[in-house]
Write an enzyme that holds these catalytic residues in place. Structure first.
Site, PDB file in Angstrom:
ATOM      1  N   SER A   1      15.229  66.817  13.918  1.00 25.12           N
ATOM      2  CA  SER A   1      16.010  66.435  15.094  1.00 25.12           C
ATOM      3  C   SER A   1      17.145  67.394  15.420  1.00 25.12           C
ATOM      4  O   SER A   1      17.541  67.505  16.571  1.00 25.12           O
ATOM      5  CB  SER A   1      16.570  65.031  14.901  1.00 25.12           C
ATOM      6  OG  SER A   1      17.388  64.981  13.755  1.00 25.12           O
TER       7      SER A   1
ATOM      8  N   HIS B   1      10.680  61.931  16.630  1.00 20.21           N
ATOM      9  CA  HIS B   1      10.972  62.880  17.714  1.00 20.21           C
ATOM     10  C   HIS B   1       9.694  63.564  18.200  1.00 20.21           C
ATOM     11  O   HIS B   1       9.744  64.711  18.651  1.00 20.21           O
ATOM     12  CB  HIS B   1      11.988  63.925  17.246  1.00 20.21           C
ATOM     13  CG  HIS B   1      13.394  63.386  17.160  1.00 20.21           C
ATOM     14  ND1 HIS B   1      14.232  63.298  18.245  1.00 20.21           N
ATOM     15  CD2 HIS B   1      14.081  62.870  16.115  1.00 20.21           C
ATOM     16  CE1 HIS B   1      15.391  62.768  17.875  1.00 20.21           C
ATOM     17  NE2 HIS B   1      15.327  62.503  16.587  1.00 20.21           N
TER      18      HIS B   1
ATOM     19  N   LYS C   1      12.887  55.928  21.223  1.00 21.86           N
ATOM     20  CA  LYS C   1      13.104  57.250  21.833  1.00 21.86           C
ATOM     21  C   LYS C   1      12.134  57.403  23.018  1.00 21.86           C
ATOM     22  O   LYS C   1      12.380  56.805  24.070  1.00 21.86           O
ATOM     23  CB  LYS C   1      12.942  58.341  20.773  1.00 21.86           C
ATOM     24  CG  LYS C   1      14.045  58.280  19.714  1.00 21.86           C
ATOM     25  CD  LYS C   1      13.972  59.401  18.712  1.00 21.86           C
ATOM     26  CE  LYS C   1      15.236  59.509  17.879  1.00 21.86           C
ATOM     27  NZ  LYS C   1      15.500  58.373  16.981  1.00 21.86           N
TER      28      LYS C   1
END
Lengths: 415, 87
Positions: A190, A218, A249
Site C-alpha cells: 500500500s 489493494h 476499498k
C-alpha cells in the site's frame, strides 16, 4: 471516579509527545459523498472547500455508484438494518452465504468466509489454522493488520526481505523441519504501490510444500485483466491457498472483508477465528451493496480498464513534469520527496490549490522516504487529473524540485 | 587471546546482522548499535538470528532468553551466547 488527575496527565503528556514528533493525526471532515470531487472542512471550523480527492481507496469509483446505493436501499428495506447477532447464532441470512459464494467464484478459490473487516480477517486467520509447531514467513513490508494477526498466533514467525525471492528460498530451507509453513505477503503493497512476485512465490511454495497467503486488499476488483487480483495478473489464478481482502476499498468502500481459499482453511476459520466468532455479522445493507458491486464487475471490465488508463496517464504526466516516482503499474503512485517536512508543506500547498493528497513520513514509511501518496480512481475524469497535475507542477516549482535527482532533493532539503 | 575470540564472535554476528537485515549500504553498525529498538531488526525476524546463533555456536538458547532486550545489540547477543557456550 477512577480517572484520576495523574491518569489524565499521563495521557496528555503522551499526546503532547505525539504532537512534538509531528505525527499527530487530525481528521478532515468531508461534507459530501465519497467521489473525485469532495467538500472538505479543514481545519475544523473553517469554510467548506471543494477539492479533488487524490488519496482515497475508491479505486473503481463505486463508493457512491447509484446502482450500489439502490441495492443497499433495497437490502435495508427487505432485510432490515441489523441482525443483532454473530453469524453462528442467528446472524446468517441467505445473502451472507450468497456473497460468500460470489466472492469464491470471483477470486477462483474453494470457499469464502466473511469478516467484519479485512483487519479482522487478518487478525483471525493465523490463529485459526496454525500452532506452535508451525512457521509463518512474511514479507518485511506486509500491512499492519497482518503483523497484528501474526502476533495473536502461537506459531513461530520469520521474515524475508521485501520481494526478495532468494531470501525467501533461504528461509524456506531454514524452516524445512516445521510441520506447516505459511508464506505471507500483500498482493499490492500500500505505501509503495508495487506488486508481489506471486508467480515466483507460488513456484517456491510448491517446491517447499508451503502454503501461500496473499492480502489483496489493494488489488481485488481491478488488478489483472478482469480485475480478480494480483493472482490473475501474475498468471497464478486458482493457485493461492488463502486470499484475504476487503470490501472497504474498490469493492464498494463501505466495510467488511473475507478469508477466501482452501475449503478446510475456511472451515477452520468458521470454527476458530475469534473475530468471526465474537463480533457481529456484516449488516444486510452492506452485503446487499457488495453483491451489486460483484454484479457490476462481472458484467464489464469498463471501470478497471478506465482506472488502468487513468493511472498510466497520471504516472506519465508526473514523470514528464520531473517528479521522482516509485516504479509500478498500480493506481498507487507515490511522489517521492524524501524529507518529512517537505512532504507536509507540499501537501498543505496542494490543498490550498484544491488538491487533497496526504504526505507520509517516518514511521509510516522508512526514514528518508517521505512522499505524497496519490491514488487514482476510475471516478477521476481527464480534467481532474489535468487539474491535479497543474497543481503538482505549480507546487513542485515553488520548492524547486522538478527534474532533480534523489540526491539533489536530499541535498536541498535533507533527509 | 580471549579478547580476540570475543571480537571474532562479535564480527561474525555483526556480519550476519548486516547481511540478513540491512539493505542500505550506507548504514554503519557497531557492536553497540541498538538493533531492535531502533528498527533495524523487527522482533518477528529475530527467529533467524536465533537459529544462526544456535547453528554457528552449537548451543541451544531457550526461547524465554531470546528476548528483544537480549538481542538489542551485538555486545548483548555475544554475552548471551557466551552464557550457553560455557554451560
Amino acid at each position: 471516579m477512577s480517572y484520576a488527575q495523574k491518569t489524565r496527565d499521563l495521557y496528555q503528556s503522551q499526546l503532547e509527545e505525539i504532537q512534538k514528533a509531528g505525527i499527530f493525526k487530525e481528521e478532515r471532515f468531508i461534507h459530501s459523498a465519497q467521489a473525485a470531487n469532495i467538500e472538505v472542512e479543514f481545519p475544523a471550523g473553517s469554510d467548506l472547500k471543494e477539492v479533488i480527492n487524490m488519496c482515497s481507496n475508491n479505486y473503481l469509483g463505486l463508493s457512491s455508484h447509484p446502482d450500489v446505493i439502490k441495492a443497499a436501499h433495497d437490502g435495508l428495506e427487505i432485510r432490515g438494518y441489523g441482525m443483532s447477532s454473530v453469524r453462528f447464532i442467528c446472524g446468517t441470512q441467505d445473502i451472507h452465504r450468497e456473497l460468500e459464494n460470489k466472492v469464491t467464484e470471483f477470486l477462483g478459490t474453494e470457499d469464502t468466509i466473511l469478516f467484519p473487516s479485512c483487519m479482522d480477517a487478518n487478525a483471525g486467520v493465523f490463529e485459526a489454522i496454525l500452532t506452535s509447531e508451525d512457521i509463518m514467513i512474511s514479507d518485511r513490508l506486509v500491512h499492519a493488520s497482518i503483523i497484528d494477526g501474526m502476533r495473536l498466533c502461537s506459531a513461530q514467525h520469520d521474515t524475508f526481505k521485501h520481494s526478495n525471492m532468494e531470501h525467501l528460498e533461504e528461509k524456506l530451507q531454514l524452516h524445512a523441519d516445521k510441520r506447516l509453513k505459511l508464506v505471507i505477503t500483500d498482493g499490492v503493497f500500500s505505501m509503495d504501490g508495487d506488486m508481489a512476485k506471486l508467480d515466483e512465490m507460488v513456484r517456491l511454495c510448491e517446491k517447499y510444500d508451503t502454503m501461500l497467503l496473499v492480502d489483496d486488499s489493494h488489488a481485488s476488483g481491478f488488478i489483472g485483466k478482469t480485475g480478480r487480483g494480483t493472482h490473475e495478473y501474475c498468471n497464478v489464478f486458482g493457485k493461492i491457498d488463502i486470499i484475504t481482502t476487503t470490501f472497504g476499498k474498490a469493492l464498494g468502500g463501505a466495510s467488511g472483508g473475507c478469508v477466501s481459499g482452501r475449503k478446510e482453511i475456511v472451515d477452520m476459520c468458521r470454527q476458530r477465528a475469534r473475530p468471526y466468532l465474537f463480533s457481529n455479522t456484516i449488516a444486510p445493507v452492506i452485503v446487499s451493496g457488495v453483491l451489486k458491486v460483484f454484479d457490476i464487475l462481472s458484467s464489464s471490465t469498463e471501470r478497471r480498464d478506465k482506472l488502468e488508463k487513468n493511472a498510466a496517464y497520471w504516472r506519465a504526466g508526473l514523470t514528464e513534469a520531473g517528479f521522482i516516482l516509485k516504479d509500478g503499474c498500480t493506481p498507487i503512485v507515490p511522489v517521492m520527496l524524501f524529507n518529512a517536512k517537505l512532504s507536509q508543506d507540499f501537501s498543505r500547498d496542494l490543498y490550498n490549490e484544491g488538491i487533497y493528497a496526504i504526505g507520509f513520513f517516518f514511521p509510516v514509511v522508512p526514514n528518508g522516504q517521505a512522499r505524497i501518496r496519490t491514488q487514482i480512481s476510475a471516478g477521476h475524469e481527464k480534467h481532474h487529473l489535468d487539474r491535479a497535475l497543474e497543481a503538482f507542477i505549480k507546487v513542485g516549482k515553488k520548492y524547486g524540485i522538478l527534474g532533480l535527482t534523489r540526491d539533489q532533493v536530499v541535498e536541498k532539503y535533507g533527509m | 587471546m580471549e579478547d580476540t575470540n570475543l571480537n571474532e564472535m562479535k564480527d561474525l554476528v555483526l556480519a550476519y546482522v548486516k547481511k540478513e537485515y540491512i539493505d542500505d549500504d550506507d548504514v554503519e553498525l557497531t557492536y553497540d548499535t541498538p538493533l531492535i529498538s531502533s528498527g533495524y531488526v523487527d522482533s518477528f525476524s529475530m527467529v533467524s538470528l536465533l537459529v544462526f546463533l544456535e547453528h554457528k555456536f552449537k548451543i541451544k538458547i531457550p526461547p524465554s532468553k531470546a528476548t528483544p532486550e537480549a538481542f538489542d545489540n551485538v555486545n548483548n547477543i555475544v554475552k548471551l551466547v557466551n552464557q550457553y557456550l560455557n554451560t
